[in-house]
Design a protein around this motif. Structure first.
Motif, PDB file in Angstrom:
ATOM      1  N   ASN A 115      34.502 -11.010 -29.184  1.00 52.46           N
ATOM      2  CA  ASN A 115      34.462 -11.550 -29.740  1.00 52.46           C
ATOM      3  C   ASN A 115      35.372 -13.229 -30.342  1.00 52.46           C
ATOM      4  O   ASN A 115      35.055 -14.258 -30.843  1.00 52.46           O
ATOM      5  N   VAL A 116      36.552 -13.651 -29.534  1.00 57.89           N
ATOM      6  CA  VAL A 116      37.068 -13.977 -29.468  1.00 57.89           C
ATOM      7  C   VAL A 116      38.031 -14.584 -28.504  1.00 57.89           C
ATOM      8  O   VAL A 116      37.030 -15.823 -27.845  1.00 57.89           O
ATOM      9  N   ARG A 117      37.951 -14.031 -27.223  1.00 59.32           N
ATOM     10  CA  ARG A 117      37.933 -15.077 -26.225  1.00 59.32           C
ATOM     11  C   ARG A 117      36.859 -15.248 -25.762  1.00 59.32           C
ATOM     12  O   ARG A 117      36.783 -16.056 -24.174  1.00 59.32           O
ATOM     13  N   ALA A 118      36.078 -14.962 -25.444  1.00 56.42           N
ATOM     14  CA  ALA A 118      34.435 -15.236 -25.249  1.00 56.42           C
ATOM     15  C   ALA A 118      34.659 -16.145 -25.047  1.00 56.42           C
ATOM     16  O   ALA A 118      33.701 -17.081 -24.570  1.00 56.42           O
ATOM     17  N   ALA A 119      34.576 -16.793 -26.688  1.00 60.96           N
ATOM     18  CA  ALA A 119      33.969 -17.810 -27.278  1.00 60.96           C
ATOM     19  C   ALA A 119      34.931 -19.290 -26.615  1.00 60.96           C
ATOM     20  O   ALA A 119      34.342 -20.375 -26.511  1.00 60.96           O
ATOM     21  N   PHE A 120      36.225 -18.673 -26.599  1.00 56.20           N
ATOM     22  CA  PHE A 120      36.868 -19.542 -26.352  1.00 56.20           C
ATOM     23  C   PHE A 120      36.999 -19.992 -24.514  1.00 56.20           C
ATOM     24  O   PHE A 120      36.703 -21.365 -23.890  1.00 56.20           O
ATOM     25  N   VAL A 121      36.445 -18.924 -23.733  1.00 58.51           N
ATOM     26  CA  VAL A 121      36.601 -19.470 -22.008  1.00 58.51           C
ATOM     27  C   VAL A 121      35.119 -19.608 -21.653  1.00 58.51           C
ATOM     28  O   VAL A 121      34.627 -20.800 -21.042  1.00 58.51           O
ATOM     29  N   ALA A 122      33.914 -19.233 -22.809  1.00 57.91           N
ATOM     30  CA  ALA A 122      32.541 -20.044 -22.552  1.00 57.91           C
ATOM     31  C   ALA A 122      32.582 -21.127 -23.051  1.00 57.91           C
ATOM     32  O   ALA A 122      31.713 -22.220 -22.956  1.00 57.91           O
ATOM     33  N   SER A 123      33.674 -21.793 -24.413  1.00 62.35           N
ATOM     34  CA  SER A 123      33.437 -23.363 -24.623  1.00 62.35           C
ATOM     35  C   SER A 123      34.351 -23.977 -23.723  1.00 62.35           C
ATOM     36  O   SER A 123      33.723 -24.903 -23.264  1.00 62.35           O
ATOM     37  N   GLN A 124      34.893 -23.876 -23.580  1.00 62.73           N
ATOM     38  CA  GLN A 124      36.374 -24.124 -21.323  1.00 62.73           C
ATOM     39  C   GLN A 124      35.177 -24.256 -20.639  1.00 62.73           C
ATOM     40  O   GLN A 124      34.843 -25.813 -20.613  1.00 62.73           O
TER      41      GLN A 124
END
Length: 249
Positions: A115-124
């Motif tokens: 819910n959190v890390r994936a959004a950050f990683v995908a955005s990067q």
């Protein structure tokens, strides 16, 4: 007029529910659409066919959002297949409920990973493709009304994870604005999906917390996402938009 003609979008967790509705709506607006899925290949294939039926190109990529390498690879495959990436919708989510003292660390870690890390990683990963040629881009994350108002017990873990997206959205909006990339957050309210049907055992009570007294259809959430992704949303960034029927009013 196809407002997203010539654009490419990736929707994580796009094989069902709100994610599927978003994928189809973006295609209807003219975008080529990729989606990720974790396990249900058949459902992902169905969404791909619905996208193709609009006349757009489609791609389904198996990727567990809890696995950073798989998620980054899905972003890169999307850009490589379609030649660009303009829109990222961080939709994949894990919804675990129960007394907070009963959650094990594995459940906490997986919820935060998806819910959190994936959004950050995908955005990067996505930003690397959005920077090219001055095209700019759109990053849109799907939060939850629960992140704004937890009306029942047992929602602490999920609410915590969705609330984290607010800080990420604001921070990235400031950081990426000079590069022509907008970053926004959509908070759906109760929405009729397989996982949360409008005729479920607790649906009447949940709908009663909304001002409109009903569940949303996935297409109503997708409409706001399409607005943010399109030309009319180009001056909206750092915003958290409630599409919740007045749940948080």
């Amino acid at each position: 007029m196809k407002r997203l003609e010539g654009h490419v979008a990736l929707v994580t967790g796009g094989s069902r529910g709100i994610g599927a509705a978003i994928a189809v709506r973006l295609a209807e607006e003219g975008a080529d659409v990729a989606l990720t899925y974790r396990a249900d290949e058949e459902r992902a294939a169905e969404v791909v066919e619905r996208v193709k039926a609009t006349g757009r190109r489609a791609l389904a990529v198996r990727a567990d959002s809890a696995e950073p390498a798989a998620l980054t690879a899905a972003v890169d495959e999307t850009a490589g297949t379609f030649g660009a990436l303009d829109i990222l919708v961080n939709n994949a989510a894990l919804f675990l409920t129960g007394p907070f003292e009963e959650f094990g660390l594995a459940e906490v870690d997986r919820t935060l990973a998806v819910n959190v890390r994936a959004a950050f990683v995908a955005s990067q990963a996505a930003v690397r493709h959005m920077d090219g040629g001055g095209r700019g881009g759109r990053i849109i994350s799907i939060g939850s009304n629960v992140g704004e108002r937890a009306v029942f017990p047992g929602l602490a873990l999920y609410a915590m994870s969705k609330t984290a997206l607010t800080g990420m959205t604001r921070g990235l909006a400031r950081e990426l604005g000079p590069r022509g990339i907008t970053v926004n957050l959509v908070h759906p309210g109760p929405t009729d999906t397989d996982a949360n049907p409008a005729d479920g055992p607790s649906a009447a009570a949940v709908a009663g917390f909304t001002a409109l007294g009903r569940y949303a259809d996935g297409a109503e959430i997708a409409g706001t996402v399409a607005h943010l992704a399109g030309p009319d949303g180009r001056y909206v960034t750092g915003a958290a938009l409630a599409v919740d029927g007045g749940f948080t009013a």
